[in-house]
Design a protein around this motif. Structure first.
Motif, PDB file in Angstrom:
ATOM      1  N   ALA A  79       0.797  -1.170  -0.217  1.00 46.76           N
ATOM      2  CA  ALA A  79      -0.073   0.130   0.096  1.00 46.76           C
ATOM      3  C   ALA A  79       0.733   1.354  -0.081  1.00 46.76           C
ATOM      4  N   ILE A  80       1.905   1.179   0.689  1.00 43.73           N
ATOM      5  CA  ILE A  80       2.695   2.467   0.968  1.00 43.73           C
ATOM      6  C   ILE A  80       3.542   2.519  -0.640  1.00 43.73           C
ATOM      7  N   ARG A  81       3.985   1.544  -1.116  1.00 45.52           N
ATOM      8  CA  ARG A  81       4.678   1.730  -2.324  1.00 45.52           C
ATOM      9  C   ARG A  81       3.764   2.322  -3.447  1.00 45.52           C
ATOM     10  N   ALA A  82       2.528   1.980  -3.208  1.00 44.76           N
ATOM     11  CA  ALA A  82       1.619   2.246  -4.189  1.00 44.76           C
ATOM     12  C   ALA A  82       1.094   3.791  -4.084  1.00 44.76           C
ATOM     13  N   ALA A  83       1.265   4.509  -2.815  1.00 43.87           N
ATOM     14  CA  ALA A  83       0.895   5.807  -2.642  1.00 43.87           C
ATOM     15  C   ALA A  83       1.633   6.930  -3.712  1.00 43.87           C
ATOM     16  N   LYS A  84       0.794   7.909  -3.904  1.00 43.33           N
ATOM     17  CA  LYS A  84       1.196   8.633  -4.792  1.00 43.33           C
ATOM     18  C   LYS A  84       1.542  10.050  -4.331  1.00 43.33           C
ATOM     19  N   GLY A  85       1.717  10.477  -3.142  1.00 42.73           N
ATOM     20  CA  GLY A  85       2.013  11.784  -2.581  1.00 42.73           C
ATOM     21  C   GLY A  85       1.839  11.631  -1.031  1.00 42.73           C
ATOM     22  N   HIS A  86       2.289  12.649  -0.384  1.00 43.77           N
ATOM     23  CA  HIS A  86       2.291  12.870   1.251  1.00 43.77           C
ATOM     24  C   HIS A  86       1.139  12.734   1.780  1.00 43.77           C
ATOM     25  N   ILE A  87      -0.150  13.097   1.217  1.00 42.20           N
ATOM     26  CA  ILE A  87      -1.284  13.012   1.761  1.00 42.20           C
ATOM     27  C   ILE A  87      -1.867  11.402   1.624  1.00 42.20           C
ATOM     28  N   ASP A  88      -1.795  11.214   0.154  1.00 42.33           N
ATOM     29  CA  ASP A  88      -2.060   9.667  -0.188  1.00 42.33           C
ATOM     30  C   ASP A  88      -1.386   8.986   0.782  1.00 42.33           C
ATOM     31  N   LEU A  89      -0.100   8.935   1.102  1.00 47.80           N
ATOM     32  CA  LEU A  89       0.643   8.136   1.932  1.00 47.80           C
ATOM     33  C   LEU A  89      -0.081   8.014   3.213  1.00 47.80           C
ATOM     34  N   HIS A  90      -0.213   9.197   3.894  1.00 49.73           N
ATOM     35  CA  HIS A  90      -0.995   9.342   5.166  1.00 49.73           C
ATOM     36  C   HIS A  90      -2.203   8.322   5.227  1.00 49.73           C
ATOM     37  N   GLU A  91      -2.835   8.728   4.186  1.00 48.99           N
ATOM     38  CA  GLU A  91      -4.454   8.044   4.194  1.00 48.99           C
ATOM     39  C   GLU A  91      -4.336   6.661   3.859  1.00 48.99           C
ATOM     40  N   GLN A  92      -3.245   6.288   3.112  1.00 49.19           N
ATOM     41  CA  GLN A  92      -3.049   4.748   2.643  1.00 49.19           C
ATOM     42  C   GLN A  92      -2.618   3.992   3.902  1.00 49.19           C
ATOM     43  N   ILE A  93      -1.649   4.521   4.734  1.00 46.66           N
ATOM     44  CA  ILE A  93      -1.096   3.995   5.975  1.00 46.66           C
ATOM     45  C   ILE A  93      -2.228   3.758   6.959  1.00 46.66           C
ATOM     46  N   GLN A  94      -3.142   4.810   7.087  1.00 50.09           N
ATOM     47  CA  GLN A  94      -4.100   4.695   8.163  1.00 50.09           C
ATOM     48  C   GLN A  94      -4.947   3.571   7.818  1.00 50.09           C
ATOM     49  N   ALA A  95      -5.446   3.453   6.312  1.00 42.94           N
ATOM     50  CA  ALA A  95      -6.387   2.379   5.981  1.00 42.94           C
ATOM     51  C   ALA A  95      -5.636   0.958   6.050  1.00 42.94           C
ATOM     52  N   VAL A  96      -4.433   1.144   5.615  1.00 46.89           N
ATOM     53  CA  VAL A  96      -3.991  -0.274   5.345  1.00 46.89           C
ATOM     54  C   VAL A  96      -3.616  -0.785   7.005  1.00 46.89           C
ATOM     55  N   ASN A  97      -3.231   0.004   7.811  1.00 52.89           N
ATOM     56  CA  ASN A  97      -2.953  -0.164   9.014  1.00 52.89           C
ATOM     57  C   ASN A  97      -4.325  -0.887   9.914  1.00 52.89           C
ATOM     58  N   GLN A  98      -5.385  -0.182   9.441  1.00 47.37           N
ATOM     59  CA  GLN A  98      -6.728  -0.746  10.359  1.00 47.37           C
ATOM     60  C   GLN A  98      -6.995  -1.953   9.656  1.00 47.37           C
ATOM     61  N   ARG A  99      -6.995  -2.067   8.258  1.00 44.80           N
ATOM     62  CA  ARG A  99      -7.237  -3.291   7.654  1.00 44.80           C
ATOM     63  C   ARG A  99      -6.438  -4.542   8.160  1.00 44.80           C
ATOM     64  N   THR A 100      -5.194  -4.322   8.479  1.00 44.78           N
ATOM     65  CA  THR A 100      -4.326  -5.490   8.818  1.00 44.78           C
ATOM     66  C   THR A 100      -3.935  -5.598  10.148  1.00 44.78           C
ATOM     67  N   GLN A 101      -4.802  -4.816  10.964  1.00 43.54           N
ATOM     68  CA  GLN A 101      -4.547  -4.797  12.331  1.00 43.54           C
ATOM     69  C   GLN A 101      -4.633  -6.159  13.309  1.00 43.54           C
ATOM     70  N   LYS A 102      -5.782  -6.847  12.741  1.00 47.75           N
ATOM     71  CA  LYS A 102      -6.007  -8.224  13.468  1.00 47.75           C
ATOM     72  C   LYS A 102      -4.857  -9.065  13.180  1.00 47.75           C
ATOM     73  N   GLY A 103      -4.453  -9.001  12.001  1.00 50.37           N
ATOM     74  CA  GLY A 103      -3.372 -10.095  11.845  1.00 50.37           C
ATOM     75  C   GLY A 103      -1.925  -9.525  12.220  1.00 50.37           C
ATOM     76  N   ALA A 104      -1.789  -8.472  12.203  1.00 47.67           N
ATOM     77  CA  ALA A 104      -0.555  -7.835  12.788  1.00 47.67           C
ATOM     78  C   ALA A 104      -0.358  -8.181  14.318  1.00 47.67           C
TER      79      ALA A 104
END
Lengths: 356, 205
Positions: free
Chosen positions: B93-118
């Motif tokens: 998800a981070i590799r696919a991010a397109k800019g600072h804001i996108d990076l921030h939003e992607q990190i938040q979204a993917v962290n939430q999505r993968t919280q259980k497994g992590a």
């Protein structure tokens, strides 16, 4: 205008100014943010302090933050070039450091009591305070943000702002963990302190903290299992018998004593000679019992336990000890005599490939 | 436009120095600092430098990618596949991010999505610890109480299986971190295994 109000207002407005050169002059997002900024300025004029300013019209702040987010998205969707680049001011760069410092130095409910309990006297975070004072001195003398950031990086202050308060937080926790018979936690807190001295970057600090937490987690479970298996069940059965000397409770004492003898080759008296067990009794059980008005010493407690066990085993077949090799456990894959457990949990010998 | 390249170069070199203590943890960040230093040195003016490096988004992304890659490598060594997968997903998800804001939003979204497994391995370890305590407790208590306690051991085993459907005694005996959380040698762990086989047979008859 009140200085506090001015400071809050400036921080919001300067964020807006950071984005202004990066969007089209006719941007709808910019016009919206400007309109809200005008309302913020008007509100600021009417307020006596920052608290009133931030609470009187919470909705306006929410709207302004939302407008800044939209503006930021628009700004960052366009590539940064020399045409739209604006170097942030020193004050803008330092704003977050001031916010972090203020949050750190605030006195939170119950914090003073906790610090006293940990033996902390004197002002809060003296070392971190020095670090931040140096940051603010550089802020004051810097002519621009590039100079400020250069000096922060050169003096290692970017990382020190994180490590200094953490070091001060962890330092008293080593002794505290020992005091409450948590040798695995004491080891962890000590390892964290060493890390805080060693780490050179935020990435290193974060990774190493995660690694230490992972290793410590299994070591804490291991330690808890050890104490439960070698002593807690026997101790629980003895307590139950002391409260109610029934045949059922006697049988529980006998069964648990035989279990420990079979698992660990420990006769009842030997259980209390295991240093990890003695530490648990001295630092956890006795303070709890004596806190209820009892007057146990370690010797009197052990005598009572052994006398009770002897009563429960009277006229029963002798307790059979397992072969001597069972007087050991396995820690990180290595066989460990029971006598060495306390020392090893406190100073774990971890596998080399997990040492970094 | 004021030319602040000398100050920026000193900043970049100091940050590069921070990464050098553990180059293994900063592969992408080191490369990015080196690229920025090159740009700084080779640029013809302050404006030319800004035109080359932009908002330095690649540096922010490189730092985030290093963080995920480092944890991924750790979880691989610790044999935690769910945590490893969570870090892989975060990395992508981070590799696919397109800019600072996108990076921030992607990190938040993917962290939430993968919280259980992590964090699943913590739950599995804790539950294994509970199960083993109850199981060993069955052997420690008088025969008369064993049946009732065996029922509790069976319940704890089912909870463990729910968290990790692949859990079995082979895994308990061979997984390095599961083993590291337990005090038993092979001999005593084998005895507990055999005892549990009896319990299991009794409850699944």
């Amino acid at each position: 205008m009140d200085a506090g109000v001015q400071s809050v207002l400036d921080s919001y407005l300067s964020t807006l100014e950071t984005y202004r050169p990066r969007v089209e002059p006719g941007s709808a997002n910019l016009a919206h943010a400007d309109a809200l900024a005008a309302k913020l300025k008007a509100l600021a004029e009417q307020c006596r302090d920052a608290g009133e300013f931030m609470s009187r019209d919470g909705d306006l702040f929410t709207q302004f933050s939302g407008a800044l987010t939209e503006l930021a998205k628009e700004a960052f969707s366009r590539p940064t070039t020399s045409k739209n680049f604006r170097l942030p001011t020193v004050r803008e760069v330092a704003y977050g450091y001031h916010a972090a410092y203020d949050a750190m130095m605030r006195e939170y409910p119950g914090e003073a009591e906790l610090r006293r309990e940990l033996g902390e006297t004197g002002p809060k975070y003296p070392e971190a305070r020095k670090v931040y004072e140096r940051v603010f001195a550089l802020e004051a003398r810097s002519k621009n943000a590039a100079e400020f950031l250069r000096d922060l990086a050169r003096e290692g202050l970017l990382l020190a702002m994180t490590t200094a308060p953490l070091r001060e937080k962890f330092r008293p926790l080593v002794a505290h963990a020992e005091k409450v018979s948590q040798p695995a936690m004491a080891a962890h807190n000590e390892a964290m302190l060493a890390l805080l001295d060693r780490a050179q970057s935020a990435i290193e600090l974060e990774y190493e903290s995660d690694r230490l937490v992972e290793l410590n987690h299994v070591e804490k479970l291991w330690d808890m299992q050890f104490v439960t298996e070698v002593y807690t069940r026997v101790g629980g059965a003895v307590s139950a018998f002391l409260m109610a000397s029934t045949e059922e409770n006697r049988a529980r004492v006998e069964s648990n004593v035989r279990y420990v003898a079979a698992q660990f080759s420990l006769a009842p008296a030997d259980i209390f000679r295991v240093p990890r067990v003695a530490d648990h009794i001295q630092r956890i059980l006795l303070p709890a019992l004596n806190g209820q008005g009892l007057k146990y010493t370690y010797e009197s407690f052990v005598k009572e336990q052994l006398d009770t066990i002897a009563r429960c085993l009277a006229k029963r077949p002798p307790v059979e000890l397992a072969p001597p090799h069972r007087n050991s456990v396995v820690h990180w894959g290595k066989r460990l005599p029971l006598a060495d457990v306390l020392h090893t949990v406190r100073h774990p010998d971890r596998p080399a490939d997990l040492a970094r | 436009m004021e030319d602040l390249r000398p100050e920026n170069l000193a900043y970049l070199e100091a940050r590069l120095g921070e990464c050098r203590g553990r180059p293994d943890l900063h592969k992408r960040t080191l490369a990015e600092y080196q690229r920025l230093i090159e740009c700084n040195r080779n640029s013809t003016s302050g404006a030319d430098y800004i035109d080359q490096v932009g908002d330095m988004f690649e540096l922010s992304r490189a730092e985030q990618l290093d963080r995920r890659a480092n944890l991924g490598a750790l979880y691989e060594r610790l044999e935690y596949p769910e945590a490893l997968e969570a870090q892989r997903e975060r990395y992508q998800a981070i590799r696919a991010a397109k800019g600072h804001i996108d990076l921030h939003e992607q990190i938040q979204a993917v962290n939430q999505r993968t919280q259980k497994g992590a964090g699943l391995h913590f739950e599995i370890l804790n539950q294994l610890s509970t199960f083993m305590a109850v199981l060993a407790g069955c052997l420690a208590e008088p025969e008369a109480e064993r049946r009732g306690r065996s029922g509790v051991a069976m319940e704890e085993w089912l909870k463990l299986k729910q968290l990790d459907p692949g859990m079995d005694w082979n895994k308990i005996k061979s997984h390095r971190m599961l083993r590291a959380s337990m005090i038993w040698d092979d001999e005593r762990l084998g005895e507990l295994e055999r005892f549990f086989e009896q319990v299991y047979r009794e409850f699944t008859r």
